[in-house]
Design a protein around this motif. Structure first.
Motif, PDB file in Angstrom:
ATOM      1  N   ARG A  70      -0.059   7.420   1.997  1.00 59.40           N
ATOM      2  CA  ARG A  70      -1.034   8.452   1.749  1.00 59.40           C
ATOM      3  C   ARG A  70      -0.540   9.928   1.900  1.00 59.40           C
ATOM      4  O   ARG A  70       0.025  10.251   2.946  1.00 59.40           O
ATOM      5  CB  ARG A  70      -2.173   8.378   2.679  1.00 59.40           C
ATOM      6  CG  ARG A  70      -2.829   6.722   2.365  1.00 59.40           C
ATOM      7  CD  ARG A  70      -3.259   6.546   1.059  1.00 59.40           C
ATOM      8  NE  ARG A  70      -3.855   5.098   1.055  1.00 59.40           N
ATOM      9  CZ  ARG A  70      -4.303   4.446   0.003  1.00 59.40           C
ATOM     10  NH1 ARG A  70      -4.131   5.278  -1.340  1.00 59.40           N
ATOM     11  NH2 ARG A  70      -4.682   3.401  -0.146  1.00 59.40           N
ATOM     12  N   ARG A  71      -0.779  10.707   0.988  1.00 61.75           N
ATOM     13  CA  ARG A  71      -0.130  12.140   1.021  1.00 61.75           C
ATOM     14  C   ARG A  71      -1.264  12.971   0.950  1.00 61.75           C
ATOM     15  O   ARG A  71      -1.566  13.367  -0.386  1.00 61.75           O
ATOM     16  CB  ARG A  71       0.858  12.246  -0.007  1.00 61.75           C
ATOM     17  CG  ARG A  71       2.203  11.462   0.392  1.00 61.75           C
ATOM     18  CD  ARG A  71       3.333  11.856  -0.472  1.00 61.75           C
ATOM     19  NE  ARG A  71       4.482  11.126  -0.248  1.00 61.75           N
ATOM     20  CZ  ARG A  71       4.857  10.002  -0.496  1.00 61.75           C
ATOM     21  NH1 ARG A  71       4.175   9.426  -1.480  1.00 61.75           N
ATOM     22  NH2 ARG A  71       6.249   9.474  -0.302  1.00 61.75           N
ATOM     23  N   PRO A  72      -2.231  13.232   1.603  1.00 55.86           N
ATOM     24  CA  PRO A  72      -3.434  14.166   1.188  1.00 55.86           C
ATOM     25  C   PRO A  72      -3.227  15.414   0.971  1.00 55.86           C
ATOM     26  O   PRO A  72      -3.997  16.265   0.421  1.00 55.86           O
ATOM     27  CB  PRO A  72      -4.183  13.975   2.780  1.00 55.86           C
ATOM     28  CG  PRO A  72      -3.259  13.694   3.705  1.00 55.86           C
ATOM     29  CD  PRO A  72      -2.221  12.847   3.063  1.00 55.86           C
ATOM     30  N   GLN A 126       0.761  -1.155   0.037  1.00 62.23           N
ATOM     31  CA  GLN A 126      -0.021   0.054  -0.032  1.00 62.23           C
ATOM     32  C   GLN A 126       0.797   1.244   0.032  1.00 62.23           C
ATOM     33  O   GLN A 126       1.867   1.479   0.960  1.00 62.23           O
ATOM     34  CB  GLN A 126      -0.934   0.040   1.293  1.00 62.23           C
ATOM     35  CG  GLN A 126      -2.107  -1.088   1.369  1.00 62.23           C
ATOM     36  CD  GLN A 126      -3.005  -0.916   0.079  1.00 62.23           C
ATOM     37  OE1 GLN A 126      -3.190   0.250  -0.247  1.00 62.23           O
ATOM     38  NE2 GLN A 126      -3.298  -2.009  -0.426  1.00 62.23           N
TER      39      GLN A 126
END
Length: 329
Positions: free
Chosen positions: A36-38, A33
């Motif tokens: 995540r880099r929002p 996975q």
């Protein structure tokens, strides 16, 4: 076979300890996975919205008059000015680079006179604005009406009328070349100094002449450093040609400026025409820069940087492989 009470159980016979995190699939089959880099997605979305708004304003704003832009873009007057711009930029770039090489060699020479003259020239023309140089040359005939060749401080053998020699094209090319040589001298000098000193020592140990050392060993290696810096100067030179309008030479900007005074309602589309042509010229120079840098990087890197076509093919191949893996999962 039952073990007597208190007997030790070997590790080989002991059952594995129970765990709730035993993977249902082998590790090789599990999908990693990504992190995540929002924040990156938010900034990307904001930038895309701003770009979309700018493009929408350019297309829908009637003030830009895109129909008049299409009318003026390939008009003969504009194309004639574009040819003048190309001619002035090409001649000034070649003469400026040659002058910069001579000034750089004089600055690196062992003669104190040559070093002083080179430093003074570079200091003077980097300090004086280009428009001042052009206007000064345009009025040069007021100071010296004739030019002559002969014995220094003695009789002249050949005399020239300065007003006949100093055409508008000649003034523009000479002014831009003099200014460009001052900046090119520092670019070339920096490139020569970037060559490893061991290359000079190895060439001297082989007994090679100084001129051959510079042409075949030092300068080709210095070009890796000179090329990006001088191309940056060349792009500035292309834009500086717009100043030759002030010495009565109708280049691209001069042609647009002249027509905008005749057609005041088309000022904005004419300025857009000049902007787009300058973008095309500088983009072409940037493409040439990429391939020249790639050519001179052959001996410095193990693998050459990919061309835009190769980069696009690699991106499409990577996207195709990614979609294929996702479909298999």
């Amino acid at each position: 076979m039952s073990q007597p009470p208190g007997a030790a159980v070997s590790l080989a016979e002991a059952p594995p300890p129970p765990t709730d995190r035993t993977p249902s699939k082998p590790l090789a089959a599990q999908r990693v996975q990504p992190l995540r880099r929002p924040g990156r997605w938010i900034v990307t979305a904001v930038v895309l919205v701003l770009v979309a708004q700018i493009l929408h304003g350019l297309v829908t704003n009637p003030f830009y008059q895109w129909d008049r832009f299409r009318y003026w873009f390939l008009r003969p007057a504009v194309l004639d000015g574009l040819l003048v711009t190309l001619e002035v930029a090409a001649l000034s770039a070649v003469l400026g680079l040659l002058g910069g090489i001579l000034l750089a060699l004089a600055r690196l020479s062992g003669s104190p006179v040559l070093r002083a003259v080179s430093w003074t020239y570079t200091w003077l023309f980097r300090s004086v604005p280009l428009i001042v140089v052009l206007i000064f040359l345009y009025n040069f005939s007021a100071l010296y009406k004739t030019l002559s060749l002969g014995v220094p401080f003695g009789p002249a053998f050949v005399t020239f009328d300065e007003s006949r020699l100093a055409t508008d094209m000649a003034i523009a090319v000479i002014g831009l070349s003099l200014n460009e040589a001052a900046y090119a001298a520092e670019v070339v000098r920096g490139g020569i100094l970037s060559v490893d000193q061991g290359q000079h020592e190895a060439a001297a140990a082989l007994g090679l002449p100084k001129g051959y050392q510079f042409r075949r060993i030092v300068f080709p290696q210095a070009l890796r450093s000179i090329t990006p810096n001088y191309v940056n100067q060349l792009i500035g030179l292309v834009k500086s040609t717009s100043l030759v309008f002030y010495v009565s030479l109708l280049d691209l900007f001069g042609a647009v400026q002249s027509m905008s005074s005749t057609y005041p309602g088309d000022v904005v589309p004419l300025l857009l025409v000049a902007t787009v042509w300058y973008l095309i010229l500088t983009s072409a120079v940037s493409v040439v820069q990429f391939y020249v840098e790639r050519y001179y990087a052959r001996g410095a890197t193990r693998t050459l940087p990919p061309t835009p076509v190769q980069r696009a093919r690699a991106g499409l191949a990577g996207l195709r492989d990614r979609l294929r893996r996702e479909a298999a999962v």
